[in-house]
Design a protein around this motif. Structure first.
Motif, PDB file in Angstrom:
ATOM      1  N   GLY A  89       0.790  -1.214   0.000  1.00  0.00           N
ATOM      2  CA  GLY A  89       0.000   0.000   0.000  1.00  0.00           C
ATOM      3  C   GLY A  89       0.826   1.270   0.000  1.00  0.00           C
ATOM      4  N   THR A  90       0.344   2.268   0.743  1.00  0.00           N
ATOM      5  CA  THR A  90       1.006   3.572   0.742  1.00  0.00           C
ATOM      6  C   THR A  90       1.433   4.040   2.118  1.00  0.00           C
ATOM      7  N   PHE A  91       0.927   3.437   3.180  1.00  0.00           N
ATOM      8  CA  PHE A  91       1.082   4.049   4.493  1.00  0.00           C
ATOM      9  C   PHE A  91       2.455   3.818   5.133  1.00  0.00           C
ATOM     10  N   GLY A  92       3.377   3.189   4.430  1.00  0.00           N
ATOM     11  CA  GLY A  92       4.731   3.058   4.934  1.00  0.00           C
ATOM     12  C   GLY A  92       5.646   4.164   4.472  1.00  0.00           C
ATOM     13  N   ARG A  93       5.147   5.064   3.636  1.00  0.00           N
ATOM     14  CA  ARG A  93       5.983   6.123   3.057  1.00  0.00           C
ATOM     15  C   ARG A  93       5.294   7.482   3.228  1.00  0.00           C
ATOM     16  N   PRO A  94       5.449   8.095   4.397  1.00  0.00           N
ATOM     17  CA  PRO A  94       4.836   9.417   4.621  1.00  0.00           C
ATOM     18  C   PRO A  94       5.375  10.442   3.634  1.00  0.00           C
ATOM     19  N   HIS A  95       4.463  11.263   3.116  1.00  0.00           N
ATOM     20  CA  HIS A  95       4.852  12.311   2.170  1.00  0.00           C
ATOM     21  C   HIS A  95       5.192  13.593   2.927  1.00  0.00           C
ATOM     22  N   ARG A  96       6.399  14.070   2.725  1.00  0.00           N
ATOM     23  CA  ARG A  96       6.856  15.310   3.360  1.00  0.00           C
ATOM     24  C   ARG A  96       7.131  16.317   2.250  1.00  0.00           C
ATOM     25  N   PRO A  97       6.196  17.200   1.984  1.00  0.00           N
ATOM     26  CA  PRO A  97       6.341  18.137   0.865  1.00  0.00           C
ATOM     27  C   PRO A  97       7.482  19.130   1.093  1.00  0.00           C
ATOM     28  N   GLY A 273       2.705 -11.369 -14.212  1.00  0.00           N
ATOM     29  CA  GLY A 273       2.653 -12.117 -12.957  1.00  0.00           C
ATOM     30  C   GLY A 273       2.715 -11.246 -11.726  1.00  0.00           C
ATOM     31  N   LEU A 274       2.648  -9.929 -11.919  1.00  0.00           N
ATOM     32  CA  LEU A 274       2.724  -8.987 -10.801  1.00  0.00           C
ATOM     33  C   LEU A 274       1.419  -8.208 -10.699  1.00  0.00           C
ATOM     34  N   ALA A 275       0.891  -8.114  -9.496  1.00  0.00           N
ATOM     35  CA  ALA A 275      -0.342  -7.356  -9.266  1.00  0.00           C
ATOM     36  C   ALA A 275      -0.180  -6.478  -8.032  1.00  0.00           C
ATOM     37  N   PHE A 276      -1.056  -5.495  -7.926  1.00  0.00           N
ATOM     38  CA  PHE A 276      -1.040  -4.566  -6.798  1.00  0.00           C
ATOM     39  C   PHE A 276      -2.374  -4.609  -6.066  1.00  0.00           C
ATOM     40  N   VAL A 277      -2.311  -4.392  -4.759  1.00  0.00           N
ATOM     41  CA  VAL A 277      -3.510  -4.286  -3.935  1.00  0.00           C
ATOM     42  C   VAL A 277      -3.263  -3.194  -2.902  1.00  0.00           C
ATOM     43  N   GLY A 278      -4.256  -2.357  -2.678  1.00  0.00           N
ATOM     44  CA  GLY A 278      -4.169  -1.358  -1.622  1.00  0.00           C
ATOM     45  C   GLY A 278      -3.653  -0.013  -2.049  1.00  0.00           C
ATOM     46  N   LEU A 279      -3.537   0.238  -3.342  1.00  0.00           N
ATOM     47  CA  LEU A 279      -3.070   1.537  -3.812  1.00  0.00           C
ATOM     48  C   LEU A 279      -4.201   2.565  -3.764  1.00  0.00           C
ATOM     49  N   GLU A 280      -3.848   3.806  -3.476  1.00  0.00           N
ATOM     50  CA  GLU A 280      -4.836   4.876  -3.517  1.00  0.00           C
ATOM     51  C   GLU A 280      -5.355   5.040  -4.942  1.00  0.00           C
ATOM     52  N   TRP A 281      -6.665   5.061  -5.107  1.00  0.00           N
ATOM     53  CA  TRP A 281      -7.311   5.185  -6.411  1.00  0.00           C
ATOM     54  C   TRP A 281      -6.876   4.083  -7.386  1.00  0.00           C
ATOM     55  N   GLN A 282      -6.590   2.902  -6.867  1.00  0.00           N
ATOM     56  CA  GLN A 282      -6.232   1.791  -7.759  1.00  0.00           C
ATOM     57  C   GLN A 282      -7.355   1.494  -8.741  1.00  0.00           C
ATOM     58  N   ARG A 283      -8.563   1.413  -8.210  1.00  0.00           N
ATOM     59  CA  ARG A 283      -9.727   1.242  -9.062  1.00  0.00           C
ATOM     60  C   ARG A 283     -10.856   2.190  -8.674  1.00  0.00           C
ATOM     61  N   SER A 284     -10.858   2.638  -7.415  1.00  0.00           N
ATOM     62  CA  SER A 284     -11.916   3.520  -6.939  1.00  0.00           C
ATOM     63  C   SER A 284     -11.429   4.254  -5.703  1.00  0.00           C
ATOM     64  N   LEU A 285     -12.276   5.095  -5.143  1.00  0.00           N
ATOM     65  CA  LEU A 285     -11.885   5.875  -3.967  1.00  0.00           C
ATOM     66  C   LEU A 285     -11.660   4.993  -2.745  1.00  0.00           C
ATOM     67  N   SER A 286     -12.165   3.767  -2.741  1.00  0.00           N
ATOM     68  CA  SER A 286     -12.035   2.904  -1.568  1.00  0.00           C
ATOM     69  C   SER A 286     -10.926   1.867  -1.707  1.00  0.00           C
ATOM     70  N   SER A 287     -10.125   1.953  -2.758  1.00  0.00           N
ATOM     71  CA  SER A 287      -9.126   0.914  -3.025  1.00  0.00           C
ATOM     72  C   SER A 287      -8.067   0.783  -1.943  1.00  0.00           C
ATOM     73  N   ASN A 288      -7.761   1.854  -1.224  1.00  0.00           N
ATOM     74  CA  ASN A 288      -6.741   1.745  -0.175  1.00  0.00           C
ATOM     75  C   ASN A 288      -7.360   1.737   1.212  1.00  0.00           C
ATOM     76  N   SER A 289      -8.589   1.239   1.309  1.00  0.00           N
ATOM     77  CA  SER A 289      -9.257   1.149   2.604  1.00  0.00           C
ATOM     78  C   SER A 289      -9.826  -0.253   2.791  1.00  0.00           C
ATOM     79  N   LEU A 290     -10.164  -0.586   4.026  1.00  0.00           N
ATOM     80  CA  LEU A 290     -10.714  -1.905   4.314  1.00  0.00           C
ATOM     81  C   LEU A 290     -11.971  -2.182   3.501  1.00  0.00           C
ATOM     82  N   ARG A 291     -12.784  -1.156   3.275  1.00  0.00           N
ATOM     83  CA  ARG A 291     -14.056  -1.403   2.609  1.00  0.00           C
ATOM     84  C   ARG A 291     -13.902  -1.714   1.130  1.00  0.00           C
TER      85      ARG A 291
END
Length: 311
Positions: A89-97, A273-291
């Motif tokens: 996912g994304t939550f291991g890399r905090p964005h520091r602008p 053979g490589l896939a992703f799960v949990g990316l922000e906006w991977q397929r929809s607004l909820s892709s990086n959330s439990l729901r």
């Protein structure tokens, strides 16, 4: 999730936040599970899987190896795989602008990933940078113990948590806006809404926290505001989101120059053979959330199974 702030609760009710095959434990399905409840739930879910689950086994690199992949582990271990799902996912890399003067700020700079509770900030002058859910929630929580400003480029936009007696996620599901492809409509233009039960809008309107336009620069220990006034600040807390945490895929040529994966709906554009799960906006607004992650995981598993059957 154990590293997130103590008061964190899900924005979606338990009924919409379960992973496939295992609802949240008994209780009010309209409740908003708190951090520790979610940790217990995910731990139990993992324990029930027929899988070799290894914690504290950080992946350092994924490389192609014949028709499959070699997965290098920290400490020298290696695994062989015919397919790989990158689900970090994304939550291991905090964005520091990059903000003018931030590197020379003589106070404390934190990211929301570092924040746990308000008490250590009592009596400080704090500026929270951001306009999303975490920014507003943390700023409002801090305002109970100290003076806080919420600084952002754009005004905070609120959306009610309940509409006509129903949780927002009921309407997102009923209209299809929580799933692909209809859910992509919410991404253009980018919209950042703070889900509010009324408390946070009231707090901002009452000035606790107060909201200001993002400062143009910092000089030493002082924030210089848009009106050119200067103010001593103890802590700047960046509630500025996260970016994909995928450095272990750098050897595969499947990341762009910013570290974002090249994919279509979670399927790698470079390796079938490589896939992703949990990316922000991977397929929809909820892709990086439990729901939403469960739906995307099922889709990824089916794609990989089809690929392996053809190999």
């Amino acid at each position: 999730m154990a590293r997130y702030y103590d008061s964190l609760t899900l924005f979606s009710p338990a009924r919409y936040s379960s992973l496939p095959g295992m609802p949240f434990p008994d209780g009010d399905s309209d409740r908003y599970p708190h951090r520790d409840e979610v940790i217990t739930y995910i731990t139990a879910y993992a324990a029930g899987l027929d899988a070799d689950a290894r914690t504290r086994s950080r992946v350092t690199a994924v490389r192609t190896d014949g028709s499959g992949f070699a997965v290098d582990l920290e400490g020298g271990g290696r695994l062989a795989a015919q397919a790989v799902v990158a689900a970090s996912g994304t939550f291991g890399r905090p964005h520091r602008p990059t903000l003018p003067g931030l590197e020379q700020f003589t106070g404390t700079v934190l990211h929301s990933a570092d924040y746990r509770r308000p008490e250590p900030f009592a009596g400080q002058r704090v500026v929270v940078v951001g306009a999303g859910n975490s920014a507003v929630q943390i700023a409002a929580e801090l305002a109970a113990v100290t003076r806080v400003t919420l600084a952002s480029r754009h005004p905070v936009k609120f959306t009610p948590q309940r509409i006509l007696g129903r949780d927002l996620h009921f309407w997102l599901k009923r209209t299809g806006l929580d799933t692909a492809p209809l859910g992509r409509l919410l991404r253009t233009p980018p919209t950042q809404l703070v889900i509010d039960d009324g408390r946070y809008r009231a707090a901002v309107e009452a000035g606790a926290p107060d909201r200001r336009e993002l400062f143009p620069t910092i000089e030493g220990s002082k924030v210089i505001w848009a009106d050119e006034s200067a103010e001593e600040v103890d802590t700047i807390l960046l509630a500025t989101g996260y970016r994909p945490d995928l450095p272990y895929l750098a050897h595969l040529g499947t990341l762009d120059g910013t570290g974002h994966p090249l994919h279509s709906d979670g399927a790698s554009s470079a390796h079938p053979g490589l896939a992703f799960v949990g990316l922000e906006w991977q397929r929809s607004l909820s892709s990086n959330s439990l729901r939403g992650v469960g739906r995307d995981a099922i889709r990824a598993a089916r794609r990989l199974a089809a690929h392996l059957s053809r190999s």
